[in-house]
Design an enzyme around this catalytic site. Structure first.
Site, PDB file in Angstrom:
ATOM      1  N   TYR A 104       1.016  -1.093   0.128  1.00  0.00           N
ATOM      2  CA  TYR A 104      -0.080  -0.018   0.073  1.00  0.00           C
ATOM      3  C   TYR A 104       0.875   1.358   0.094  1.00  0.00           C
ATOM      4  CZ  TYR A 104      -4.005  -2.856   1.258  1.00  0.00           C
ATOM      5  OH  TYR A 104      -5.141  -3.908   1.234  1.00  0.00           O
ATOM      6  N   TYR A 143      -0.159 -10.135  -0.082  1.00  0.00           N
ATOM      7  CA  TYR A 143       0.829  -9.638   0.800  1.00  0.00           C
ATOM      8  C   TYR A 143       0.657 -10.449   2.134  1.00  0.00           C
ATOM      9  CZ  TYR A 143      -2.624  -6.342   2.406  1.00  0.00           C
ATOM     10  OH  TYR A 143      -4.112  -5.971   3.074  1.00  0.00           O
ATOM     11  N   ARG A 153      -2.495 -12.207   2.957  1.00  0.00           N
ATOM     12  CA  ARG A 153      -4.168 -11.899   2.446  1.00  0.00           C
ATOM     13  C   ARG A 153      -4.112 -12.112   1.096  1.00  0.00           C
ATOM     14  NH1 ARG A 153      -7.303  -8.491   4.083  1.00  0.00           N
ATOM     15  NH2 ARG A 153      -8.858 -10.113   3.236  1.00  0.00           N
ATOM     16  N   HIS A 156      -7.104  -8.409  -2.804  1.00  0.00           N
ATOM     17  CA  HIS A 156      -8.230  -7.731  -2.756  1.00  0.00           C
ATOM     18  C   HIS A 156      -8.198  -6.486  -2.980  1.00  0.00           C
ATOM     19  CE1 HIS A 156      -6.230  -7.321   0.894  1.00  0.00           C
ATOM     20  NE2 HIS A 156      -6.786  -6.249   1.199  1.00  0.00           N
ATOM     21  N   HIS A 158     -10.548  -3.104  -1.616  1.00  0.00           N
ATOM     22  CA  HIS A 158     -11.472  -2.392  -0.476  1.00  0.00           C
ATOM     23  C   HIS A 158     -12.599  -1.679  -1.278  1.00  0.00           C
ATOM     24  CE1 HIS A 158      -8.977  -3.486   2.842  1.00  0.00           C
ATOM     25  NE2 HIS A 158      -7.956  -3.608   1.967  1.00  0.00           N
TER      26      HIS A 158
END
Lengths: 233, 173
Positions: A104, A143, A153, A156, A158
């Site tokens: 991120y 990640y 995870r 995905h 959000h």
């Protein structure tokens, strides 16, 4: 004055429990008391209206100042309806995600994977009159996270939805079909109902795929519908 | 009928969509009585809920071009949120009831699989004594978790405890 029409309660098992112990973060963050039932009033049955004039759309997440982000370009599109299949028009959709390497653009993310200066990972779109939305982005990477040994995870994206009322607020995550990490993810699996879990997995769709340009994934979303009768019991 | 899509946590990186101006609901030029709504959000260990956010929504004053009715504040490293908004007036309840002035609150963050909903009422309002929600909470100490106190002129404080001693009353809406 007549009472506002309430929204229907969530169908049993379709929402994750606040106390989902396999996801360690819930342990000290879920209330121990049961939730206090509040019959819907005007506060719950109306909600904010966002206009594209004041909240400018960002439907292309793949470039910054004309410079192109790295990774596999994808189109994510879908339709937002209520539980009765009626479209949810002109509603704001917020989108954020990791980059192609699974990192991120955020100071708290210290995963040892490269940042992409041409990818901020934030988007915003509005549905059209038929409830449809579309965003152009980069397929996010998986990640690791510190929930348990070797925890990863699944890829995905959000999503945040408002819908017509305070009661229709929804924040969720979209996953990708066939991801082997889904079976091991405590956040995805906190939704106990199999069909409800499957609704979070997007569908590869040739109708959304743009030839010679980007693969397309369909992510349809359902917001709560209004009940025919008050839900006081 | 397809059931409503399941919630998933907003996670620790929602700040990618943060716009700090959203914490000021008066930024579009609303006129009237401005207030600050602030406080700390604390988890079951008494630690700050440092990576979440607090959203508010109010039905009064009615949303307009100059007042969105909706705001969002980051929760800082000390657990504090801070919003500037307009003081709400009473709104109708169900039947013939009147609701005391209140602001709806939605809390999102890592570790919350679904947003939590609560309300802020205002200490000293006459209508608090007959408000349908407040009067439906039997224990006075629990009821008090929904009542913001007046810390300074125009500044209202409501601390929110997610779990444990003095846990905030959260709502099933």
């Amino acid at each position: 004055m007549s009472d506002p029409i309430p929204f229907r309660p969530y169908a049993a098992g379709t929402q994750p429990s606040l106390d989902s112990p396999d996801y360690l973060g819930t342990r000290k963050r879920h209330p121990r008391h049961s939730l206090h039932k509040l019959p819907h009033t005007i506060t719950e049955t109306i909600g904010p209206a966002f206009s594209p004039a004041l909240f400018p759309p960002m439907a292309d997440m793949t470039t910054i100042d004309g410079r192109r982000a790295l990774g596999e370009r994808i189109i994510v599109a879908g339709r937002i309806t209520d539980e009765d299949g009626r479209p949810v028009p002109n509603t704001m959709v917020e989108i954020w995600q990791a980059n192609a390497t699974g990192r991120y653009h955020h100071p708290a993310d210290q995963h040892d994977a490269p940042l992409d200066p041409n990818f901020s990972g934030a988007g915003r779109v509005f549905t059209d009159a038929d409830g449809r939305y579309k965003v152009l982005t980069i397929r996010p990477g998986a990640y690791p996270w510190p929930n348990h040994k070797n925890a990863w995870r699944p890829s995905h994206i959000h999503f945040s939805f408002f819908g017509p009322a305070f009661a229709t607020r929804l924040v969720t995550q979209m996953y990708f079909p066939g991801d082997p990490l889904l079976a091991f993810d405590p956040i995805y699996n906190a939704v106990l109902d199999q069909a409800a879990r499957q609704q979070l997995v997007s569908v590869f769709d040739f109708d959304i795929t743009q030839p010679d340009y980007a693969l397309g994934f369909r992510f349809d979303v359902v917001l709560r519908g209004r009940g025919a009768t008050p839900m006081e019991h | 009928m397809t059931a409503a899509t399941a919630s998933q946590t907003i996670g620790p990186y929602w700040h990618l969509i943060e716009d700090k101006s959203w914490a000021d609901l008066t930024r579009f030029g609303a006129e009237g009585e401005r207030i600050v709504l602030t406080g700390a959000v604390i988890d079951g260990d008494g630690a700050p809920f440092a990576d979440g956010c607090v959203e508010i929504w109010q039905a009064d004053p009615p949303a307009s071009d100059s007042f969105p009715g909706f705001g969002r504040s980051v929760i800082d490293r000390y657990g504090n949120y801070h919003l500037v908004t307009m003081k709400p007036g009473p709104v109708p309840g169900r039947g013939n009831a009147q609701q005391a002035p209140h602001i709806a609150i939605c809390i999102l963050g890592r570790g919350l699989m679904h947003h939590l909903v609560t309300r802020a009422y205002f200490d000293g309002e006459t209508l608090n004594a007959t408000d349908p929600l407040l009067t439906s909470i039997e224990e006075p100490a629990r009821r008090a978790t929904l009542i913001a106190r007046n810390d300074a002129p125009g500044v209202w404080r409501l601390d929110i405890r997610l779990q444990g001693g003095n846990e905030t009353v959260f709502l099933d809406i």
